[in-house]
Design a protein around this motif. Sequence first.
Motif, PDB file in Angstrom:
ATOM      1  N   ILE A 137     -11.384  11.817  10.772  1.00 26.34           N
ATOM      2  CA  ILE A 137     -11.436  11.418  12.183  1.00 26.34           C
ATOM      3  C   ILE A 137     -10.050  11.116  12.743  1.00 26.34           C
ATOM      4  O   ILE A 137      -9.883  11.061  13.960  1.00 26.34           O
ATOM      5  N   GLN A 157     -10.591   8.948   7.152  1.00 24.61           N
ATOM      6  CA  GLN A 157     -11.911   9.567   7.176  1.00 24.61           C
ATOM      7  C   GLN A 157     -12.988   8.525   7.469  1.00 24.61           C
ATOM      8  O   GLN A 157     -12.787   7.323   7.275  1.00 24.61           O
ATOM      9  N   PHE A 158     -14.138   9.018   7.925  1.00 24.49           N
ATOM     10  CA  PHE A 158     -15.287   8.147   8.176  1.00 24.49           C
ATOM     11  C   PHE A 158     -15.649   7.422   6.881  1.00 24.49           C
ATOM     12  O   PHE A 158     -15.689   8.010   5.798  1.00 24.49           O
ATOM     13  N   SER A 214     -15.317   2.126  11.663  1.00 28.32           N
ATOM     14  CA  SER A 214     -14.826   3.393  12.202  1.00 28.32           C
ATOM     15  C   SER A 214     -15.077   3.433  13.695  1.00 28.32           C
ATOM     16  O   SER A 214     -16.132   2.995  14.166  1.00 28.32           O
ATOM     17  N   VAL A 216     -15.021   6.480  16.540  1.00 27.18           N
ATOM     18  CA  VAL A 216     -14.882   7.930  16.676  1.00 27.18           C
ATOM     19  C   VAL A 216     -15.562   8.390  17.961  1.00 27.18           C
ATOM     20  O   VAL A 216     -16.707   8.012  18.245  1.00 27.18           O
ATOM     21  N   PRO A 229     -18.839  14.833  16.342  1.00 26.25           N
ATOM     22  CA  PRO A 229     -17.613  14.037  16.440  1.00 26.25           C
ATOM     23  C   PRO A 229     -16.457  14.847  17.023  1.00 26.25           C
ATOM     24  O   PRO A 229     -16.361  16.060  16.813  1.00 26.25           O
ATOM     25  N   SER A 231     -12.941  15.039  16.362  1.00 25.64           N
ATOM     26  CA  SER A 231     -11.960  14.583  15.365  1.00 25.64           C
ATOM     27  C   SER A 231     -10.576  14.490  16.002  1.00 25.64           C
ATOM     28  O   SER A 231     -10.231  15.259  16.901  1.00 25.64           O
ATOM     29  N   ARG A 232      -9.833  13.508  15.563  1.00 29.49           N
ATOM     30  CA  ARG A 232      -8.439  13.307  15.970  1.00 29.49           C
ATOM     31  C   ARG A 232      -8.270  12.933  17.445  1.00 29.49           C
ATOM     32  O   ARG A 232      -7.201  13.109  18.022  1.00 29.49           O
ATOM     33  N   HIS A 233      -9.350  12.415  18.070  1.00 34.56           N
ATOM     34  CA  HIS A 233      -9.216  11.885  19.439  1.00 34.56           C
ATOM     35  C   HIS A 233      -8.315  10.648  19.390  1.00 34.56           C
ATOM     36  O   HIS A 233      -8.284   9.912  18.395  1.00 34.56           O
ATOM     37  N   ASN A 236      -9.876   7.417  18.262  1.00 35.37           N
ATOM     38  CA  ASN A 236     -10.432   7.306  16.906  1.00 35.37           C
ATOM     39  C   ASN A 236      -9.599   6.349  16.065  1.00 35.37           C
ATOM     40  O   ASN A 236      -8.362   6.303  16.177  1.00 35.37           O
ATOM     41  N   ARG A 238      -9.642   3.842  12.145  1.00 35.57           N
ATOM     42  CA  ARG A 238     -10.233   3.275  10.928  1.00 35.57           C
ATOM     43  C   ARG A 238      -9.629   1.901  10.677  1.00 35.57           C
ATOM     44  O   ARG A 238      -8.417   1.708  10.751  1.00 35.57           O
TER      45      ARG A 238
END
Length: 687
Positions: A137, A157-158, A214, A216, A229, A231-233, A236, A238
Amino acid sequence: MRRILPLLSSNHAGGRSALTCRYRCGDACFHEVPNTSGNEYAGDVIAATLSRRSMMRTAAVVTVATAAGGAVMAQNAPSAQAAALPAAGDARHGGPGGGADGARGLRFSPVEPNTADKVTVPAGYTQNVVIRWGEPILRGAPAFDADRQTAKAQAGQFGYNNDFLSLLPLREHGRQVLVANHEYTDEVLMFKGYDAANPTREQVEIAWAAHGLSVVVVQEERKSGRLTPVSRHWLNRRLTATSEFRLTGPAAGSALLRTSADPTGTKVLGTLNNCAGGTTPWGTTLHGEENFNQYFANGTSATDKRYGLTAGATERKWERFDKRFDAAQEPNESHRFGWVVELDPYDPDSTPRKRTALGRFKHEAAQPRLTRDGRPVVYMGDDERFDYFYKFVSSKRMKKGDSRAAREHNLTLLDEGTLYVAKLTGDSPQDVDGTGKLPNDGEFDGSGVWIPLATGDVSHVPGMTAEEVYVFTRLAGDKVGATKMDRPEDVEPSPRTGRVYVALTNNTDRGKAGKPGADEANPRNLNKHGQILELAEHWDDPSADGFAWRLFLVAGDPEDPATYFAGYPKETVSPISCPDNVAFDPHGNLWISTDGAQLGSHDGLFGVATTGERRGELKQFLTVPKGAETCGPIIQDRRVLVAVQHPGEVDGATVEKPASEWPDGPGRLVRPSVVAVYRKDGRDIGV
């Protein structure tokens, strides 16, 4: 006719596998109950800590006004006995509906109890896996590869074992912000050849990175309820067991919270065992740190203070790699967990805050509502056998809008106010015999009072300072005589009626030798199926000192006389066991996810009407795969989201010998995931 599957046999509370007990809560059900206090569990004497003003208010005649209609309820002094809680809407029941009939929002054909290794949904519905453990993510995070997993990869990652979910609006077309808790790791199902006696540093650091939260962004498909999802918004994020968190509120900086690494007592690394949570009216999310005790080794009576710290080595052996998990070396580190965490999902650079004003215990969830003058009230359960139900009333009003000034102000709302614990009294104690038989008045019901524990730096508990109340909140509840409950977990106020619903999952120790017996709020000894309590604050005021209550649902097989579905005829309701997380849909129906059901079927998600002629009609919407638990339900107009936690977590299962093939089929690693369910025709859920 409804088919009941054979009862499961299990030595573990609530039907959980030994593997789940081992990794999720550190075998809590096999340890002595932490609450050995001698306080009354169903007495009718109001605690001496109540002020004279509170006593007078409790003794007054009050009116409970709800969105379903104003009804008068008498409150008598000094025993705080109350008349029955008025029904929410018309209490008369029409003929029981079947098939796709039902209350608006619940018009679907109920799923039959089953043990299928999949997410089973009603006819006419379909689903997609939104996101799996390990999906990248963050920018730079690699695709998931279980054979080459690293801590650095997992941190982008999630996370593992998703629990609480929240969806927040985003000013981007068709997009929302998904926030998820990651409660715990099960290393046996994560790593090939895992040696529990000798975990490697890399395995431990991967587990640290798989815990936490997380954020996302997700994209919805225009013609259905499908979510995927993004990804890389830039939003996002963690947060893990090594991310920075701030302690705020009245106990921040206390000597009880200082460690060698943090002499200020305000900076914490990580959040652990995040179970359920809540979403605030000002656009943040709340996350309850639950079974934190299992991560800390070498606990003693001096370091434990009734929280169940591990006496020797921990299951995961983290203390070998970081001394903060060794209570013998860092006796205060465990005090920095067991809080409610507040996160701003719209600011990826913000530091999440642990709100000490809300008390420290095994927080299952924290869900706020507002008073008429705009002050937030947060309801909270302590998920332990014979522990308590709490609320926090802020002294500050929420500012409307999303200006920077409003957001900064609203991020201080949960630092100032009063923390309370609940004391419940039944109105038919002479009729409670521990079997679940209804009292002669036809309901388990009564009245209650909120006992103040602390306000700011002022303690209301004799013999305890305010800092001690916040850090050792369970001890404060003991001292003031709070009611011992059957594992109060998720708590949700109805956005329509203001009624508050408390999921009490189970308590198989109730009524055992030397343990508290049944009372009207917890009416069954050896209670393996749980119940749901419905509460109405006096004057429909969340800040009130008192309330009326009744049991809305007493779970189990409807053919068992010791079950109750708000008085609804039981011939067509779905069987349900071990209610855990709860949520409301846009129509005011309560949705209930289960954890460790003991009726032979897999855990699932259920909807039940709370008002009108069908009040109490309960229908099963889905079941989850083998070994899994249903978590984090979100019910929107067009979709239902659930977190499928610990799939395949059954005794004897390993990476090499999986017990489930979900979600990706045979030969693929079993992975906790988030699932969206929606109608094939694109219409709204249950209409």
